[in-house]
Design an enzyme around this catalytic site. Structure first.
Site, PDB file in Angstrom:
ATOM      1  CG  LEU A  34      -1.838  10.525   5.778  1.00  0.00           C
ATOM      2  CD1 LEU A  34      -1.147  11.475   4.812  1.00  0.00           C
ATOM      3  CD2 LEU A  34      -2.957   9.774   5.065  1.00  0.00           C
ATOM      4  CD  GLU A  37      -4.363   6.368   1.779  1.00  0.00           C
ATOM      5  OE1 GLU A  37      -5.133   6.927   2.581  1.00  0.00           O
ATOM      6  OE2 GLU A  37      -3.732   5.337   2.071  1.00  0.00           O
ATOM      7  CD  GLU A  42      22.009 -13.643  -7.874  1.00  0.00           C
ATOM      8  OE1 GLU A  42      22.016 -12.936  -8.895  1.00  0.00           O
ATOM      9  OE2 GLU A  42      21.652 -13.215  -6.752  1.00  0.00           O
ATOM     10  CB  ALA A  73     -13.084   4.163  -0.362  1.00  0.00           C
TER      11      ALA A  73
END
Length: 319
Positions: free
Chosen positions: A201, A261, A46, A150
């Site tokens: 990671l 993961e 804003e 995966a």
């Protein structure tokens, strides 16, 4: 309001842990000002929209559209509701309410009490979806959780006796994983993955901060030589599968987003506990024939399917 949402998305890398917000100011059907929340600690949408107006005298005859309820409290910046009132903007159109306890309807009430004409709920679902992570954190008091894995074409994560971890991702999709990490506050794996894959990671292939690394170390015997303990990023050892307690810990640490993961067992723990919001699955054309089966996707909605060469990435949203 669609323009507000479009503008808000520009804050995806800088606004967190604040929500992404866009604002548009309209005078006689013409846009005279626009803005979005660029970075945490900086001016809100804003403020930027009002500052962009070249003829401030028009504000008193204008409507401001904003994708999220204007704040009503003093944080790192003054309340946006107060600024709207001070600029005598008579009409305010809001996409959705802000669930943050220090706002949550107070901004709307302040504007109404000042005599502003306030409309709430325009493209409400789209505005809520824009900040699903923020909304989840403040309504459920836990991080927004994405499970990621995966798999082979026949839905195996790997082969347990393999001396080296199988890589299903391509260089491009590996980069996309690092992009995902850069937009995540924390990343979690189990002890077996830490030992078998020895991942770091970190966010190496994409510009951005490294997430907090969390390792489920129930036996407390993971060796310090593992890359996850290399000091490149903060690491939290968690000695149990009490995920509810872990979620409370992460909420208190102001961790809004968690990427899981881990291997099959870790992923299944989260699925069984119904602790997930998105599931991201990358499927390779590789066929294994046997191995460690991927988890079954729980009931959810397929929200996207994208092909990257021979690999396909699907994202499921919790129903």
């Amino acid at each position: 309001m669609r323009r507000c949402i479009e503008l808000a998305r520009n804050g995806i890398t800088g606004a967190a842990p604040n929500p992404m917000v866009g604002a548009v100011i309209v005078h006689q059907d013409c846009i005279i000002g626009e803005g979005y929340h660029r970075r945490c600690g900086g001016p809100h949408a804003e403020v930027n929209a009002i500052r962009s107006v070249q003829q401030p005298e028009l504000l008193a005859e204008s409507t401001i559209y904003v994708s999220l309820e204007p704040c009503a409290h003093y944080g790192k910046t003054p309340p946006c509701a107060d600024l709207i009132i001070a600029k005598r903007i008579p009409r305010v159109v809001i996409g959705c309410r802000d669930p943050f306890a220090k706002v949550d309807g107070l901004g709307i009430r302040k504007l109404q009490e000042a005599g502003c004409q306030v409309t709430v709920g325009v493209l409400e679902k789209e505005c809520q979806d824009l900040n699903r992570r923020f909304m989840t954190y403040h309504t459920l008091k836990r991080p927004f959780i994405t499970l990621k894995w995966a798999q082979s074409a026949d839905e195996y994560l790997g082969q347990p006796r393999s001396k080296t971890p199988l890589v299903f991702s391509t260089p491009l999709t590996q980069t996309l994983v690092h992009q995902l990490r850069a937009h995540t506050d924390a990343i979690l794996i189990g002890g077996r993955t830490a030992l078998a894959d020895n991942p770091s990671l970190t966010t190496r292939l994409w510009e951005g901060k490294n997430p907090l690394r969390i390792v489920i170390d129930t036996r407390g015997n993971l060796p310090d030589r593992l890359q996850v303990f290399n000091g490149e990023a903060e690491t939290l050892r968690w000695p149990s599968w009490n995920l509810k307690k872990l979620m409370t810990e992460l909420y208190q640490r102001q961790v809004q987003t968690l990427l899981v993961e881990g291997g099959a067992a870790t992923l299944q723990h989260f699925i069984d506990a119904r602790l997930w919001d998105d599931i991201r699955i990358e499927t390779s054309p590789t066929v294994l024939g046997k191995g460690t089966a991927a988890p079954l996707v729980p009931r959810g909605t397929l929200s996207s399917t994208t092909r990257y060469g021979g690999n396909i990435i699907q994202v499921f949203r919790r129903a």
